[in-house]
Design a protein around this motif. Sequence first.
Motif, PDB file in Angstrom:
ATOM      1  N   GLU A  71     -66.896  36.740  31.739  1.00  0.00           N
ATOM      2  CA  GLU A  71     -65.575  36.723  31.096  1.00  0.00           C
ATOM      3  C   GLU A  71     -64.550  37.428  31.971  1.00  0.00           C
ATOM      4  O   GLU A  71     -63.398  36.985  32.097  1.00  0.00           O
ATOM      5  N   LEU A  72     -64.966  38.538  32.588  1.00  0.00           N
ATOM      6  CA  LEU A  72     -64.070  39.266  33.489  1.00  0.00           C
ATOM      7  C   LEU A  72     -63.674  38.394  34.671  1.00  0.00           C
ATOM      8  O   LEU A  72     -62.495  38.345  35.052  1.00  0.00           O
ATOM      9  N   LEU A  73     -64.625  37.700  35.256  1.00  0.00           N
ATOM     10  CA  LEU A  73     -64.339  36.808  36.378  1.00  0.00           C
ATOM     11  C   LEU A  73     -63.398  35.681  35.965  1.00  0.00           C
ATOM     12  O   LEU A  73     -62.505  35.298  36.728  1.00  0.00           O
ATOM     13  N   SER A  74     -63.581  35.163  34.757  1.00  0.00           N
ATOM     14  CA  SER A  74     -62.718  34.095  34.250  1.00  0.00           C
ATOM     15  C   SER A  74     -61.286  34.592  34.062  1.00  0.00           C
ATOM     16  O   SER A  74     -60.323  33.903  34.429  1.00  0.00           O
ATOM     17  N   LYS A  75     -61.143  35.778  33.500  1.00  0.00           N
ATOM     18  CA  LYS A  75     -59.807  36.354  33.312  1.00  0.00           C
ATOM     19  C   LYS A  75     -59.113  36.569  34.654  1.00  0.00           C
ATOM     20  O   LYS A  75     -57.916  36.284  34.813  1.00  0.00           O
ATOM     21  N   TYR A  76     -59.870  37.067  35.614  1.00  0.00           N
ATOM     22  CA  TYR A  76     -59.286  37.314  36.931  1.00  0.00           C
ATOM     23  C   TYR A  76     -58.822  36.012  37.576  1.00  0.00           C
ATOM     24  O   TYR A  76     -57.721  35.939  38.143  1.00  0.00           O
ATOM     25  N   GLU A  77     -59.643  34.981  37.479  1.00  0.00           N
ATOM     26  CA  GLU A  77     -59.287  33.693  38.056  1.00  0.00           C
ATOM     27  C   GLU A  77     -57.995  33.138  37.446  1.00  0.00           C
ATOM     28  O   GLU A  77     -57.138  32.599  38.162  1.00  0.00           O
ATOM     29  N   LYS A  78     -57.828  33.309  36.145  1.00  0.00           N
ATOM     30  CA  LYS A  78     -56.613  32.831  35.476  1.00  0.00           C
ATOM     31  C   LYS A  78     -55.394  33.619  35.938  1.00  0.00           C
ATOM     32  O   LYS A  78     -54.303  33.052  36.104  1.00  0.00           O
ATOM     33  N   VAL A  79     -55.568  34.918  36.153  1.00  0.00           N
ATOM     34  CA  VAL A  79     -54.461  35.743  36.645  1.00  0.00           C
ATOM     35  C   VAL A  79     -54.034  35.266  38.031  1.00  0.00           C
ATOM     36  O   VAL A  79     -52.831  35.133  38.315  1.00  0.00           O
ATOM     37  N   VAL A  80     -54.995  35.003  38.902  1.00  0.00           N
ATOM     38  CA  VAL A  80     -54.676  34.534  40.255  1.00  0.00           C
ATOM     39  C   VAL A  80     -53.933  33.197  40.190  1.00  0.00           C
ATOM     40  O   VAL A  80     -52.959  32.978  40.916  1.00  0.00           O
ATOM     41  N   GLN A  81     -54.384  32.306  39.319  1.00  0.00           N
ATOM     42  CA  GLN A  81     -53.726  31.001  39.185  1.00  0.00           C
ATOM     43  C   GLN A  81     -52.280  31.158  38.722  1.00  0.00           C
ATOM     44  O   GLN A  81     -51.365  30.518  39.276  1.00  0.00           O
ATOM     45  N   GLN A  82     -52.050  32.000  37.715  1.00  0.00           N
ATOM     46  CA  GLN A  82     -50.701  32.230  37.208  1.00  0.00           C
ATOM     47  C   GLN A  82     -49.827  32.910  38.260  1.00  0.00           C
ATOM     48  O   GLN A  82     -48.648  32.567  38.429  1.00  0.00           O
ATOM     49  N   ARG A  83     -50.408  33.836  38.963  1.00  0.00           N
ATOM     50  CA  ARG A  83     -49.656  34.558  39.990  1.00  0.00           C
ATOM     51  C   ARG A  83     -49.291  33.614  41.141  1.00  0.00           C
ATOM     52  O   ARG A  83     -48.178  33.686  41.689  1.00  0.00           O
ATOM     53  N   ASN A  84     -50.197  32.728  41.496  1.00  0.00           N
ATOM     54  CA  ASN A  84     -49.906  31.758  42.561  1.00  0.00           C
ATOM     55  C   ASN A  84     -48.774  30.815  42.155  1.00  0.00           C
ATOM     56  O   ASN A  84     -47.938  30.440  42.989  1.00  0.00           O
ATOM     57  N   ARG A  85     -48.737  30.423  40.885  1.00  0.00           N
ATOM     58  CA  ARG A  85     -47.645  29.574  40.407  1.00  0.00           C
ATOM     59  C   ARG A  85     -46.309  30.297  40.558  1.00  0.00           C
ATOM     60  O   ARG A  85     -45.304  29.698  40.960  1.00  0.00           O
ATOM     61  N   LEU A  86     -46.309  31.568  40.212  1.00  0.00           N
ATOM     62  CA  LEU A  86     -45.079  32.349  40.334  1.00  0.00           C
ATOM     63  C   LEU A  86     -44.666  32.491  41.799  1.00  0.00           C
ATOM     64  O   LEU A  86     -43.472  32.357  42.133  1.00  0.00           O
ATOM     65  N   LEU A  87     -45.614  32.742  42.670  1.00  0.00           N
ATOM     66  CA  LEU A  87     -45.303  32.872  44.093  1.00  0.00           C
ATOM     67  C   LEU A  87     -44.711  31.573  44.640  1.00  0.00           C
ATOM     68  O   LEU A  87     -43.770  31.601  45.441  1.00  0.00           O
ATOM     69  N   LYS A  88     -45.242  30.458  44.193  1.00  0.00           N
ATOM     70  CA  LYS A  88     -44.712  29.175  44.625  1.00  0.00           C
ATOM     71  C   LYS A  88     -43.278  28.981  44.128  1.00  0.00           C
ATOM     72  O   LYS A  88     -42.407  28.496  44.875  1.00  0.00           O
ATOM     73  N   THR A  89     -43.029  29.377  42.894  1.00  0.00           N
ATOM     74  CA  THR A  89     -41.685  29.280  42.331  1.00  0.00           C
ATOM     75  C   THR A  89     -40.704  30.145  43.116  1.00  0.00           C
ATOM     76  O   THR A  89     -39.575  29.727  43.427  1.00  0.00           O
ATOM     77  N   LEU A  90     -41.133  31.365  43.452  1.00  0.00           N
ATOM     78  CA  LEU A  90     -40.268  32.279  44.206  1.00  0.00           C
ATOM     79  C   LEU A  90     -39.968  31.715  45.591  1.00  0.00           C
ATOM     80  O   LEU A  90     -38.847  31.859  46.098  1.00  0.00           O
ATOM     81  N   PHE A  91     -40.969  31.080  46.206  1.00  0.00           N
ATOM     82  CA  PHE A  91     -40.755  30.484  47.523  1.00  0.00           C
ATOM     83  C   PHE A  91     -39.729  29.353  47.435  1.00  0.00           C
ATOM     84  O   PHE A  91     -38.826  29.247  48.279  1.00  0.00           O
TER      85      PHE A  91
END
Length: 255
Positions: A20-40
Amino acid sequence: KDRRDWLDDVMGKLRHSLYELLSKYEKVVQQRNRLLKTLFEKGRVSVSDQDELKVWDTQLCRYGSRIIKSRVDTLALILPGAEANQSRVSGLKEKLNAAYIFREHDQDEPQNEQEVGQAASVGDLVEATVEEIEERIAKSLKMRRAEEIARKQTLTGPHRDDISFALNDLSAQSFGSQGQQRSLVLSLKLAELKLVEEHLAEPPLLLLDDVLAELDLSRQGMLMELVQDKMQTLITTTHLDGFRPEWLTGAQITK
């Protein structure tokens, strides 16, 4: 990645909550990557953007530090058995050690893991607290903020880290022969199964596919002795020519 996935799988076997911890972390990375793409794509970072990024940074540090700590603790439990196995399989000629690699450079496909990351010995890192690891991740995120936006991806965290194995202080990946690498994998696997058996109180079943391939005669003999001592084993092979008669004693052979 294979080494990370293997260790994460062992962690999950010992403590199912870590999946469950690994799943939560993976979702955070995905959301953070979306934000980074938006900022770019926007070409600028507003105050609200900075606040949102801090939220994801906090979660990434929280979950990521716990994953790294669990990885190191699990590896510390596996290593003594793996070291003993490797020593025995090699006829007391090879000493196995391991390090955790924090990927903090920008190469995606390193030729040598030691060259592109900060290596920490497992023994030293076991002593580190979750808070200290969390602080390390946060510092790296801050340093690489501009680079992450430019590349539109999260460049720091356990999803990029690695584990390095060495034989006699030389990288097994870079300098080990195929036979050494194969026996190293088997040594780790045997140690893993013993650890899982101790925690789950269930006898393991070891599956080996063409196990004698790429092993010299000495390693073959040492490995088979080690396997026979440990657990019920299922071996697949195209022929029995390489198996000594004593290895087949008590074995059930199915064609």
